[in-house]
Design an enzyme around this catalytic site. Sequence first.
Site, PDB file in Angstrom:
ATOM      1  N   ARG A  47       0.822  -1.225   0.000  1.00 36.84           N
ATOM      2  CA  ARG A  47       0.000   0.000   0.000  1.00 36.84           C
ATOM      3  C   ARG A  47       0.852   1.268   0.000  1.00 36.84           C
ATOM      4  O   ARG A  47       0.494   2.249   0.651  1.00 36.84           O
ATOM      5  CB  ARG A  47      -0.956   0.030   1.203  1.00 36.84           C
ATOM      6  CG  ARG A  47      -2.020  -1.036   1.175  1.00 36.84           C
ATOM      7  CD  ARG A  47      -3.183  -0.619   0.275  1.00 36.84           C
ATOM      8  NE  ARG A  47      -4.121  -1.726   0.113  1.00 36.84           N
ATOM      9  CZ  ARG A  47      -5.232  -1.856   0.815  1.00 36.84           C
ATOM     10  NH1 ARG A  47      -5.565  -0.951   1.699  1.00 36.84           N
ATOM     11  NH2 ARG A  47      -6.024  -2.883   0.621  1.00 36.84           N
ATOM     12  N   ARG A  51      -3.911   6.247   0.706  1.00 39.05           N
ATOM     13  CA  ARG A  51      -4.511   7.442   1.308  1.00 39.05           C
ATOM     14  C   ARG A  51      -3.629   8.169   2.303  1.00 39.05           C
ATOM     15  O   ARG A  51      -3.938   9.287   2.705  1.00 39.05           O
ATOM     16  CB  ARG A  51      -5.845   7.066   1.967  1.00 39.05           C
ATOM     17  CG  ARG A  51      -6.986   7.111   0.972  1.00 39.05           C
ATOM     18  CD  ARG A  51      -8.305   6.934   1.652  1.00 39.05           C
ATOM     19  NE  ARG A  51      -8.445   5.573   2.149  1.00 39.05           N
ATOM     20  CZ  ARG A  51      -9.491   5.133   2.834  1.00 39.05           C
ATOM     21  NH1 ARG A  51     -10.484   5.949   3.118  1.00 39.05           N
ATOM     22  NH2 ARG A  51      -9.549   3.883   3.243  1.00 39.05           N
ATOM     23  N   ARG A  60      -7.481  11.563  -5.885  1.00 42.08           N
ATOM     24  CA  ARG A  60      -8.694  10.803  -5.567  1.00 42.08           C
ATOM     25  C   ARG A  60      -9.931  11.709  -5.477  1.00 42.08           C
ATOM     26  O   ARG A  60     -11.057  11.252  -5.730  1.00 42.08           O
ATOM     27  CB  ARG A  60      -8.445  10.082  -4.242  1.00 42.08           C
ATOM     28  CG  ARG A  60      -9.616   9.409  -3.572  1.00 42.08           C
ATOM     29  CD  ARG A  60      -9.753   7.982  -4.044  1.00 42.08           C
ATOM     30  NE  ARG A  60     -10.410   7.147  -3.064  1.00 42.08           N
ATOM     31  CZ  ARG A  60     -11.710   7.143  -2.822  1.00 42.08           C
ATOM     32  NH1 ARG A  60     -12.495   7.949  -3.483  1.00 42.08           N
ATOM     33  NH2 ARG A  60     -12.223   6.324  -1.914  1.00 42.08           N
ATOM     34  N   ASP A  96      -6.549  -3.319  -7.581  1.00 39.34           N
ATOM     35  CA  ASP A  96      -7.067  -3.971  -6.380  1.00 39.34           C
ATOM     36  C   ASP A  96      -7.317  -5.449  -6.652  1.00 39.34           C
ATOM     37  O   ASP A  96      -7.671  -5.820  -7.782  1.00 39.34           O
ATOM     38  CB  ASP A  96      -8.361  -3.309  -5.892  1.00 39.34           C
ATOM     39  CG  ASP A  96      -8.635  -3.684  -4.446  1.00 39.34           C
ATOM     40  OD1 ASP A  96      -8.060  -3.058  -3.549  1.00 39.34           O
ATOM     41  OD2 ASP A  96      -9.378  -4.656  -4.218  1.00 39.34           O
ATOM     42  N   TYR A 174     -13.842 -13.298   0.022  1.00 32.77           N
ATOM     43  CA  TYR A 174     -14.608 -12.067  -0.224  1.00 32.77           C
ATOM     44  C   TYR A 174     -15.908 -12.386  -0.967  1.00 32.77           C
ATOM     45  O   TYR A 174     -16.953 -11.794  -0.692  1.00 32.77           O
ATOM     46  CB  TYR A 174     -13.789 -11.058  -1.037  1.00 32.77           C
ATOM     47  CG  TYR A 174     -12.865 -10.205  -0.191  1.00 32.77           C
ATOM     48  CD1 TYR A 174     -13.359  -9.122   0.515  1.00 32.77           C
ATOM     49  CD2 TYR A 174     -11.512 -10.476  -0.113  1.00 32.77           C
ATOM     50  CE1 TYR A 174     -12.525  -8.324   1.294  1.00 32.77           C
ATOM     51  CE2 TYR A 174     -10.659  -9.693   0.655  1.00 32.77           C
ATOM     52  CZ  TYR A 174     -11.173  -8.625   1.362  1.00 32.77           C
ATOM     53  OH  TYR A 174     -10.354  -7.856   2.130  1.00 32.77           O
TER      54      TYR A 174
HETATM   55  O1  1CP Z   1       0.314   0.498  -3.253  1.00 32.78           O
HETATM   56  C1  1CP Z   1      -0.190  -0.635  -3.332  1.00 32.78           C
HETATM   57  O2  1CP Z   1      -0.026  -1.511  -2.465  1.00 32.78           O
HETATM   58  C2  1CP Z   1      -0.914  -0.982  -4.627  1.00 32.78           C
HETATM   59  C3  1CP Z   1      -2.323  -1.009  -4.644  1.00 32.78           C
HETATM   60  C4  1CP Z   1      -3.185  -1.976  -3.857  1.00 32.78           C
HETATM   61  C5  1CP Z   1      -3.019  -3.339  -3.538  1.00 32.78           C
HETATM   62  C6  1CP Z   1      -1.774  -4.171  -3.752  1.00 32.78           C
HETATM   63  C7  1CP Z   1      -4.475  -1.626  -3.408  1.00 32.78           C
HETATM   64  C8  1CP Z   1      -5.047  -0.294  -3.536  1.00 32.78           C
HETATM   65  N1  1CP Z   1      -5.096  -2.741  -2.912  1.00 32.78           N
HETATM   66  C9  1CP Z   1      -4.210  -3.798  -2.951  1.00 32.78           C
HETATM   67  C10 1CP Z   1      -4.466  -5.190  -2.548  1.00 32.78           C
HETATM   68  C11 1CP Z   1      -5.633  -5.487  -1.688  1.00 32.78           C
HETATM   69  N2  1CP Z   1      -6.901  -5.011  -1.771  1.00 32.78           N
HETATM   70  C12 1CP Z   1      -5.621  -6.449  -0.667  1.00 32.78           C
HETATM   71  C13 1CP Z   1      -4.429  -7.267  -0.324  1.00 32.78           C
HETATM   72  C14 1CP Z   1      -3.498  -6.519   0.535  1.00 32.78           C
HETATM   73  C15 1CP Z   1      -3.872  -6.426   1.968  1.00 32.78           C
HETATM   74  O3  1CP Z   1      -4.021  -7.479   2.605  1.00 32.78           O
HETATM   75  O4  1CP Z   1      -4.013  -5.283   2.443  1.00 32.78           O
HETATM   76  C16 1CP Z   1      -6.896  -6.517  -0.095  1.00 32.78           C
HETATM   77  C17 1CP Z   1      -7.355  -7.390   1.051  1.00 32.78           C
HETATM   78  C18 1CP Z   1      -7.706  -5.607  -0.789  1.00 32.78           C
HETATM   79  C19 1CP Z   1      -9.147  -5.359  -0.579  1.00 32.78           C
HETATM   80  C20 1CP Z   1      -9.363  -3.953  -0.213  1.00 32.78           C
HETATM   81  N3  1CP Z   1      -9.281  -2.911  -1.105  1.00 32.78           N
HETATM   82  C21 1CP Z   1      -9.611  -3.420   1.049  1.00 32.78           C
HETATM   83  C22 1CP Z   1      -9.655  -4.227   2.336  1.00 32.78           C
HETATM   84  C23 1CP Z   1     -10.989  -4.345   2.885  1.00 32.78           C
HETATM   85  C24 1CP Z   1     -11.054  -5.326   4.036  1.00 32.78           C
HETATM   86  O5  1CP Z   1     -11.591  -6.398   3.845  1.00 32.78           O
HETATM   87  O6  1CP Z   1     -10.518  -5.006   5.125  1.00 32.78           O
HETATM   88  C25 1CP Z   1      -9.753  -2.037   0.907  1.00 32.78           C
HETATM   89  C26 1CP Z   1     -10.076  -1.030   1.967  1.00 32.78           C
HETATM   90  C27 1CP Z   1      -9.504  -1.732  -0.464  1.00 32.78           C
HETATM   91  C28 1CP Z   1      -9.466  -0.384  -1.099  1.00 32.78           C
HETATM   92  C29 1CP Z   1      -8.149   0.050  -1.561  1.00 32.78           C
HETATM   93  N4  1CP Z   1      -7.281  -0.681  -2.347  1.00 32.78           N
HETATM   94  C30 1CP Z   1      -6.170   0.069  -2.659  1.00 32.78           C
HETATM   95  C31 1CP Z   1      -6.345   1.351  -2.037  1.00 32.78           C
HETATM   96  C32 1CP Z   1      -5.365   2.503  -2.170  1.00 32.78           C
HETATM   97  C33 1CP Z   1      -7.569   1.327  -1.355  1.00 32.78           C
HETATM   98  C34 1CP Z   1      -8.186   2.468  -0.590  1.00 32.78           C
HETATM   99  C35 1CP Z   1      -9.137   3.116  -1.511  1.00 32.78           C
HETATM  100  C36 1CP Z   1      -9.411   4.537  -1.202  1.00 32.78           C
HETATM  101  O7  1CP Z   1     -10.315   4.781  -0.415  1.00 32.78           O
HETATM  102  O8  1CP Z   1      -8.763   5.428  -1.805  1.00 32.78           O
END
Ligand code: 1CP
Length: 366
Positions: A47, A51, A60, A96, A174
């Site tokens: 990540r 944010r 965003r 994502d 999921y």
């Molecule tokens: O910088 C990076 O890491 C690249 C982008 C990236 C990656 C690799 C994002 C952007 N998401 C992910 C993978 C991801 N997405 C995972 C695996 C990593 C981890 O375990 O954290 C998972 C579980 C998700 C699912 C997801 N997407 C969640 C989790 C929800 C939960 O169940 O707790 C969330 C909140 C997101 C949204 C998301 N994905 C990425 C960002 C920057 C965001 C936030 C979006 C925003 O509000 O701007």
Amino acid sequence: MSRTPFRTLCKQTGGNATGINDTLWESVFMKALRGEKTPYPPVWLMRQAGRYMAEYRAVREGKTFLDMCHNADIATEVTVYARNRIGADAAIIFADILLILDHLGMDLTFGAGHGPKLNPPIRCAADLDRLGDPIQAAADCSYVCDAVRMTREQLPEDIPLIGFSGAPFTLAAYACEGGGSRQFPHTHSLMYNDPASWHKLQEKLVPGLTAYLNSQIKAGAQAIQIFDSWVGILSSADYREFVLPHMKTLIDGIVDGIPVIYFGTNTGHLLSDMQESGCDCLGVDNNTDLVSAWENLGGSDTLSIQGNLDPALLLAPKERLLAATDKLLASVGDRPGWIFNLGHGVFKETNVNNVIDLIKHIQKRD
Ligand code: 1CP
């Protein structure tokens, strides 16, 4: 198709096994994945584009998260900007893990203030019939590959780009829950009460993920990370029965010459099972002692390891952050094959200057 493990292939060919240019091949990140010595452990953060960064929040503004993912120009900008701002040794494409589920016919939304929602959830055999063709779903993610192509062009030439997907278990979790969960009751229920449907769901996901990852590689990714974020909820026996065969098929289908990093959280009890998937590097979270886990798996001659600073430490004063970092650096010592990362993603409350200080410190630039 049968994949040769990355290190084996490198030994067999005695040189550049990927066809990537020499500058990328000689990067600290690729060296660590080959198990070669580096002047410092390569570092990137899960990540790292997100944010916590004001510039991300500015881009965003007025868009949904999915709008950003679907727009290759924006995904490229966010990926390249974040990597350059913090000086990481690798970039990960902005996307994502859940996107592919949307293209399989589940309606994916990210509402304000809550996590992702997937509708309707997969709970029984009949639900599976609603899912679309996995190869088509992978093709429908072509905007991610466009972003990979453009990002590769815009990144510094010595910075590898990581492509990624979710693992079939975590995506199925999921899909079964219809979003995030703490205890994953519907996931367990499908696995235990209707194992045939569980395996069918896995068999639906795996070909799609294989095609998706290979397309990212073709578009310019130098390494792959597979996120199995929630697999740590399973026992070793359940992992071996319900997950491992599908992970083996997935990794076996990834083209030769591209290293695969496999990451999950709370996986201390599962790491040796996960290693059997055929991955080249295991990511460990901060509830696991990195060095003893690595030694138990055969150490740096056997596989590379990634992790595992507690992301909460990025909220601490600099002295505390760097003291904990030094402790981790000292515990690993000069073992080759280590990629420095957090145990999980950067918190959105993190100050970007702490991230920059951390990375400089690891790279010995402070
Ligand atoms: O910088 C990076 O890491 C690249 C982008 C990236 C990656 C690799 C994002 C952007 N998401 C992910 C993978 C991801 N997405 C995972 C695996 C990593 C981890 O375990 O954290 C998972 C579980 C998700 C699912 C997801 N997407 C969640 C989790 C929800 C939960 O169940 O707790 C969330 C909140 C997101 C949204 C998301 N994905 C990425 C960002 C920057 C965001 C936030 C979006 C925003 O509000 O701007």
